[in-house]
Structures are given as C-alpha cells and as structure tokens.
Design a protein around this motif. Structure first.
Motif, PDB file in Angstrom:
ATOM      1  N   LEU A 377      18.738 -25.265  41.628  1.00  0.00           N
ATOM      2  CA  LEU A 377      20.024 -25.955  41.474  1.00  0.00           C
ATOM      3  C   LEU A 377      19.877 -27.207  40.624  1.00  0.00           C
ATOM      4  O   LEU A 377      20.734 -27.512  39.779  1.00  0.00           O
ATOM      5  N   LEU A 378      18.770 -27.927  40.836  1.00  0.00           N
ATOM      6  CA  LEU A 378      18.563 -29.143  40.047  1.00  0.00           C
ATOM      7  C   LEU A 378      18.349 -28.794  38.574  1.00  0.00           C
ATOM      8  O   LEU A 378      18.928 -29.452  37.680  1.00  0.00           O
ATOM      9  N   LEU A 379      17.535 -27.758  38.309  1.00  0.00           N
ATOM     10  CA  LEU A 379      17.329 -27.358  36.923  1.00  0.00           C
ATOM     11  C   LEU A 379      18.621 -26.882  36.288  1.00  0.00           C
ATOM     12  O   LEU A 379      18.910 -27.175  35.112  1.00  0.00           O
ATOM     13  N   GLY A 380      19.402 -26.123  37.083  1.00  0.00           N
ATOM     14  CA  GLY A 380      20.685 -25.661  36.553  1.00  0.00           C
ATOM     15  C   GLY A 380      21.606 -26.824  36.243  1.00  0.00           C
ATOM     16  O   GLY A 380      22.323 -26.815  35.224  1.00  0.00           O
ATOM     17  N   ALA A 381      21.572 -27.820  37.150  1.00  0.00           N
ATOM     18  CA  ALA A 381      22.432 -28.987  36.905  1.00  0.00           C
ATOM     19  C   ALA A 381      21.980 -29.737  35.660  1.00  0.00           C
ATOM     20  O   ALA A 381      22.809 -30.171  34.845  1.00  0.00           O
ATOM     21  N   LEU A 382      20.641 -29.887  35.548  1.00  0.00           N
ATOM     22  CA  LEU A 382      20.137 -30.582  34.361  1.00  0.00           C
ATOM     23  C   LEU A 382      20.463 -29.805  33.093  1.00  0.00           C
ATOM     24  O   LEU A 382      20.843 -30.396  32.054  1.00  0.00           O
ATOM     25  N   PHE A 383      20.287 -28.475  33.147  1.00  0.00           N
ATOM     26  CA  PHE A 383      20.596 -27.663  31.975  1.00  0.00           C
ATOM     27  C   PHE A 383      22.082 -27.740  31.647  1.00  0.00           C
ATOM     28  O   PHE A 383      22.476 -27.840  30.468  1.00  0.00           O
ATOM     29  N   GLY A 384      22.908 -27.695  32.687  1.00  0.00           N
ATOM     30  CA  GLY A 384      24.351 -27.815  32.450  1.00  0.00           C
ATOM     31  C   GLY A 384      24.713 -29.163  31.868  1.00  0.00           C
ATOM     32  O   GLY A 384      25.575 -29.264  30.977  1.00  0.00           O
ATOM     33  N   LEU A 385      24.033 -30.212  32.400  1.00  0.00           N
ATOM     34  CA  LEU A 385      24.308 -31.554  31.871  1.00  0.00           C
ATOM     35  C   LEU A 385      23.885 -31.654  30.407  1.00  0.00           C
ATOM     36  O   LEU A 385      24.600 -32.230  29.573  1.00  0.00           O
ATOM     37  N   ARG A 386      22.703 -31.064  30.124  1.00  0.00           N
ATOM     38  CA  ARG A 386      22.243 -31.102  28.731  1.00  0.00           C
ATOM     39  C   ARG A 386      23.190 -30.320  27.832  1.00  0.00           C
ATOM     40  O   ARG A 386      23.526 -30.750  26.714  1.00  0.00           O
ATOM     41  N   SER A 387      23.615 -29.158  28.322  1.00  0.00           N
ATOM     42  CA  SER A 387      24.538 -28.357  27.511  1.00  0.00           C
ATOM     43  C   SER A 387      25.839 -29.099  27.284  1.00  0.00           C
ATOM     44  O   SER A 387      26.414 -29.083  26.180  1.00  0.00           O
ATOM     45  N   ALA A 388      26.310 -29.743  28.361  1.00  0.00           N
ATOM     46  CA  ALA A 388      27.552 -30.508  28.214  1.00  0.00           C
ATOM     47  C   ALA A 388      27.370 -31.655  27.219  1.00  0.00           C
ATOM     48  O   ALA A 388      28.267 -31.951  26.410  1.00  0.00           O
ATOM     49  N   LEU A 389      26.155 -32.300  27.328  1.00  0.00           N
ATOM     50  CA  LEU A 389      25.896 -33.395  26.393  1.00  0.00           C
ATOM     51  C   LEU A 389      25.834 -32.886  24.960  1.00  0.00           C
ATOM     52  O   LEU A 389      26.369 -33.526  24.030  1.00  0.00           O
ATOM     53  N   VAL A 390      25.180 -31.704  24.797  1.00  0.00           N
ATOM     54  CA  VAL A 390      25.108 -31.138  23.435  1.00  0.00           C
ATOM     55  C   VAL A 390      26.501 -30.798  22.934  1.00  0.00           C
ATOM     56  O   VAL A 390      26.856 -31.072  21.768  1.00  0.00           O
ATOM     57  N   ARG A 391      27.300 -30.178  23.820  1.00  0.00           N
ATOM     58  CA  ARG A 391      28.663 -29.838  23.385  1.00  0.00           C
ATOM     59  C   ARG A 391      29.483 -31.088  23.076  1.00  0.00           C
ATOM     60  O   ARG A 391      30.275 -31.119  22.123  1.00  0.00           O
ATOM     61  N   TRP A 392      29.268 -32.130  23.906  1.00  0.00           N
ATOM     62  CA  TRP A 392      30.018 -33.373  23.655  1.00  0.00           C
ATOM     63  C   TRP A 392      29.613 -33.983  22.317  1.00  0.00           C
ATOM     64  O   TRP A 392      30.462 -34.435  21.550  1.00  0.00           O
ATOM     65  N   ARG A 393      28.282 -33.978  22.083  1.00  0.00           N
ATOM     66  CA  ARG A 393      27.810 -34.535  20.812  1.00  0.00           C
ATOM     67  C   ARG A 393      28.320 -33.718  19.631  1.00  0.00           C
ATOM     68  O   ARG A 393      28.675 -34.278  18.576  1.00  0.00           O
ATOM     69  N   LEU A 394      28.301 -32.391  19.797  1.00  0.00           N
ATOM     70  CA  LEU A 394      28.783 -31.538  18.720  1.00  0.00           C
ATOM     71  C   LEU A 394      30.276 -31.780  18.473  1.00  0.00           C
ATOM     72  O   LEU A 394      30.736 -31.861  17.317  1.00  0.00           O
ATOM     73  N   ALA A 395      31.017 -31.906  19.597  1.00  0.00           N
ATOM     74  CA  ALA A 395      32.443 -32.183  19.441  1.00  0.00           C
ATOM     75  C   ALA A 395      32.666 -33.534  18.779  1.00  0.00           C
ATOM     76  O   ALA A 395      33.560 -33.698  17.925  1.00  0.00           O
ATOM     77  N   GLN A 396      31.857 -34.522  19.192  1.00  0.00           N
ATOM     78  CA  GLN A 396      31.979 -35.851  18.596  1.00  0.00           C
ATOM     79  C   GLN A 396      31.639 -35.801  17.098  1.00  0.00           C
ATOM     80  O   GLN A 396      32.330 -36.424  16.263  1.00  0.00           O
ATOM     81  N   ALA A 397      30.571 -35.034  16.815  1.00  0.00           N
ATOM     82  CA  ALA A 397      30.181 -34.918  15.390  1.00  0.00           C
ATOM     83  C   ALA A 397      31.276 -34.221  14.590  1.00  0.00           C
ATOM     84  O   ALA A 397      31.555 -34.579  13.430  1.00  0.00           O
ATOM     85  N   ARG A 398      31.897 -33.193  15.212  1.00  0.00           N
ATOM     86  CA  ARG A 398      32.983 -32.509  14.509  1.00  0.00           C
ATOM     87  C   ARG A 398      34.163 -33.451  14.246  1.00  0.00           C
ATOM     88  O   ARG A 398      34.778 -33.416  13.166  1.00  0.00           O
TER      89      ARG A 398
END
Length: 470
Positions: A377-398
C-alpha cells in the motif's frame, strides 16, 4: 484328776487342730449363666476362688478353640468374713456355632472345676434367627477381573448392625456400599442390611474370602455371630495378555477441548476413564505411548483416582493432559485407544475416544501478511503520488508551453529554449531550435502552428531572412 485333765487337753487340741485345718482349706467354684442360650447371645462364666494357693489363671482365646469367642474378662480381689483372700474372674464368651458346647476345665493347685456343657440353640425360643445370604458375581472370575461380593445380614427385630469387615488373601478388597434392603425367605420379605465389596483376585486358584464376626446391638445388648467364609475359584489369565492391562470393559468420557488457539498458547485435554483395574504407572505409560501430531507439544498428564462411593466395581480415573500449540493449521488431537481383555471371550478389545481437531492460527504469519500488505500500500501510494506529480508537472509544462503560443512573443520562446539548454547542456548542446521543437512534441507537449511561427521569427531575427523552413 491329772489323767482327766490330760484327756480334756488332748481333746481340745485335736478339736482346735481340726478347726484350724478347715479354716486353712481353700475352695474353687465355677458357674455359667445362662446354662442355655441362643446363637449370638453372650455367656457369662464366673470363677471364684477362696484361700487359693495361687491366683486364678488368665485365659486366652486358644483355651476355647473355635467354638467360643473370648470377648472380655475381668478380675477382682477381696476378703471374706474370716479374713481369707477371695479372687473372682468373670469371662464373657460368645458361641460360634450351635449345639452342645463345652467349657474347658479349670485347675488351681489341688482344686479343680470340671469342664461344663452349654446348650446353644440357633436362636432363642420365639425369636428370629440369624439370616445370612451371599452372592458372587461373576462366580468364576479371571485374575485381574473385579468380583462383586454381597452379604445380606438379617436378624431379630430391633437389631442395629455394626460395619462388617471382610478380608481375602492374594486379592485387593474395596468396600463399595452398605444399604438397607429386603430378602425373600419362604415367600416372605425380611429386612436385611446389604454389604457390598469389590474384590480383585491377584492369583489363580482358590480365593478364600473371610468375614469377621458379625456384631450388632439389640436393646443395648451386644450380639456377636460367626461370619461366613467363601471360596471363589479364580481362572488364569491368558499367557499372551500383559498383567498391567485391564481385564474387563473400559470406557472413556472426554470433555470439550479448546477449538481455536494461537501458536504458543496452552490448553488441557480432559478425560475420565472407567476401567476395572489399572495402576497409576500403567496409565501414565499408556499416555506416554500415544502418537501426537507435530503441531502439538504434550506434557506429562495428571492422573487421579476418584472415589465416588458408587455401586460400580470399576475404578474411575480423572486425566488432565496439558499441551502447547507449536504450529499453525488444523491439527488433530491425540486419539485414545485403551486395550482391555474381554474375560468371557478371552479376546482383546479397544476402548476408543477422540477430542477431534484444533485450529491454530499463527500471529507471526498474520503480522508478515499485514507488513507486506502495508508495504504494498505504501509503495502504491508513493507510485500514485509520483504519477500524480508527473502528471501535474506535465500539465503545468503544457500550460506554460501553450501560454507561449498564446502570448505570441518570440522572446518568451527564446527564454524557454535557453532554460532547456541550461538544464540539459550535454543532450541539447548540438540541437537546433527546430529539432528541440520536435523533441518537445515527442515529450507530450503539443506543437501548435503558433509555436512554429515563433521559431521562424527567432530564426529570422538571428539569421536574417529565410525563404523556407529548414
């Protein structure tokens, strides 16, 4: 005159000597009371001696043989009116059979009481006699097989019986119960006292059972009757059967055991064994030989004989068998299989019982599963957080990338191009502006025609007029 006086003196001397000799002579008198009696009644024998040369003898049971029971004797001494020593002996006897009995003669010095005859009836006239009835079950037991022996005792009305003592050579004897009952005699019911024993023969052959004298009290008077003797034939045990195992049916009763435990927890298996006869060591050895599942660690059982005072011949053993659960899973409890010999068929049999099974949970495995699940669960949460951060950064970059197109300022595009080269100098060192624009498209940033227009403006500003895209 002298002759007359001499004759008188001689006569007086002879008379005085005669009187003195009579005074010195002793006497011995023996008397019984009553001269006729019934079986169970006491006989009082009074012996009185006066002026004896020696004391009255002390009598023993051997002096009376088997016909009489010497119950008590007491003696006393006094002096008669002439100052002579008088001694009295009172003996209380009970007849041990009916018929014409005799008392032994008594001799003290030259004095003698001849043996006296006494008539003993089965019972006093007009009264009921002694009633005795015995019962043996089974009549021909085997070595090691308990025998039930009953003794019914009845007598005249108003009789209160004392406890009866029974003994048997080469056997163990256990008193079971004493109760009031009734017996049929010539079609009529009479009140009896029923005594019951459990006798365990230890050797084959003739088992002699002896009852001590039957004692009772009637209207304050002690009555003593002879006890019966029994002979029980005992069969041999089969040569193949161990002497430590039971002869006769055995029966288990198991109590509800623990059904759910965790590894490391303890419990107790409880059972009650009804069996004709078994020793403590043999019972402990039986439990030590029982196979046990690997998930249980059994400890030495606690065995205790229960004296319930009931009418059964069997022994009753209470067994508490402690254990510890050492492994998880569904574990079968040990199965009880007690061998015994059927004395009628002379064949071995088994008394069986089972406690069922135990479910053992392992908290260590549960903690491991919980730890793994938590880590996942912790790894999934971290992976989800990282994915969300990547998506947020990508959205911000867009958004920033599209804002360049919307603003339409070439300098903004030039600043973005400079920031990209500063962030990745090695990768973008030889890359042209238009190549970087294509890379931005591969990175997920859509290239708008306005982006291309800004690039064209920058190239025109830096390199002069351009006639085509290059």
């Amino acid at each position: 005159m002298r002759i007359v006086n001499g004759l008188v003196a001689a006569a007086v001397a002879v008379l005085a000597g005669a009187l003195g000799g009579e005074a010195a002579a002793g006497s011995l008198v023996c008397r019984v009371e009553p001269p006729k009696l019934g079986l169970g009644q006491p006989l009082h024998w009074d012996i009185r001696g006066v002026g004896l040369s020696q004391g009255l003898p002390a009598l023993r049971q051997d002096d009376f043989g088997r016909d009489w029971l010497l119950h008590a004797q007491s003696s006393s001494q006094s002096r008669d009116g002439k100052g002579r020593q008088a001694e009295s002996l009172r003996i209380t006897l009970y007849p041990m059979r009916s018929g014409a009995l005799r008392l032994p003669p008594i001799a003290v010095g030259d004095l003698r009481c001849p043996g006296q005859g006494v008539a003993v009836a089965l019972h006093p006239p007009g009264e009921e006699g002694l009633f005795i009835r015995t019962r043996i079950e089974p009549p021909q037991p085997m070595v090691g097989q308990p025998v039930r022996i009953e003794l019914d005792v009845g007598g005249p009305g108003g009789m209160t019986w004392s406890p009866v003592i029974m003994s048997a050579a080469n056997a163990t004897v256990r008193e079971i119960s004493t109760l009031d009952a009734s017996a049929l005699v010539d079609g009529a019911a009479i009140a009896v006292q029923r005594h019951t024993w459990a006798v365990l023969p230890l050797t084959a052959g003739r088992l002699e059972v002896r009852f001590e004298h039957l004692r009772g009290t009637r209207f304050g008077q002690l009555m003593i009757y002879p006890g019966p003797n029994l002979v029980v034939p005992v069969r041999r045990m089969p040569a193949y059967w161990p002497a430590t195992l039971a002869v006769g049916p055995a029966r288990w009763r198991v109590f509800a055991p623990p059904r759910d435990l965790q590894v490391g927890q303890t419990g107790v298996l409880r059972a009650r064994l009804h069996i004709p006869a078994i020793g403590r060591q043999a019972l402990e050895g039986f439990f030590a030989s029982i196979p046990v599942a690997r998930g249980l660690k059994m400890y030495a059982p606690r065995v205790q004989m229960i004296e319930d005072g009931g009418p059964a011949l069997d022994q009753t053993w209470q067994v508490d068998w402690p254990f510890r659960a050492v492994a998880g899973g569904t574990i079968a409890y040990p199965r009880l299989r007690m061998p015994y010999l059927d004395p009628e068929l002379q064949a071995p049999r088994l008394a069986t019982a089972s406690w069922g099974a135990l479910r053992v949970s392992d908290p260590r495995l549960m903690r491991m599963v919980i730890g793994i699940a938590g880590s996942a669960l912790l790894l999934g949460a971290l992976f989800g957080l990282r994915s969300a951060l990547v998506r947020w950064r990508l959205a911000q970059a867009r958004r920033q990338w599209m804002s360049l197109a919307l603003q339409g300022h070439p300098q903004g595009m030039a600043d973005a191009w400079a920031q990209a080269r500063a962030a990745n100098p090695a990768r973008l060192a030889g890359t042209t502006l238009r190549a970087w624009l294509s890379e931005r498209a591969r990175c997920g940033l859509p290239v708008d025609p306005r982006h291309r227009d800004l690039v064209s403006q920058l190239e025109h500003r830096r390199y002069g007029p351009r006639t085509h895209d290059g």
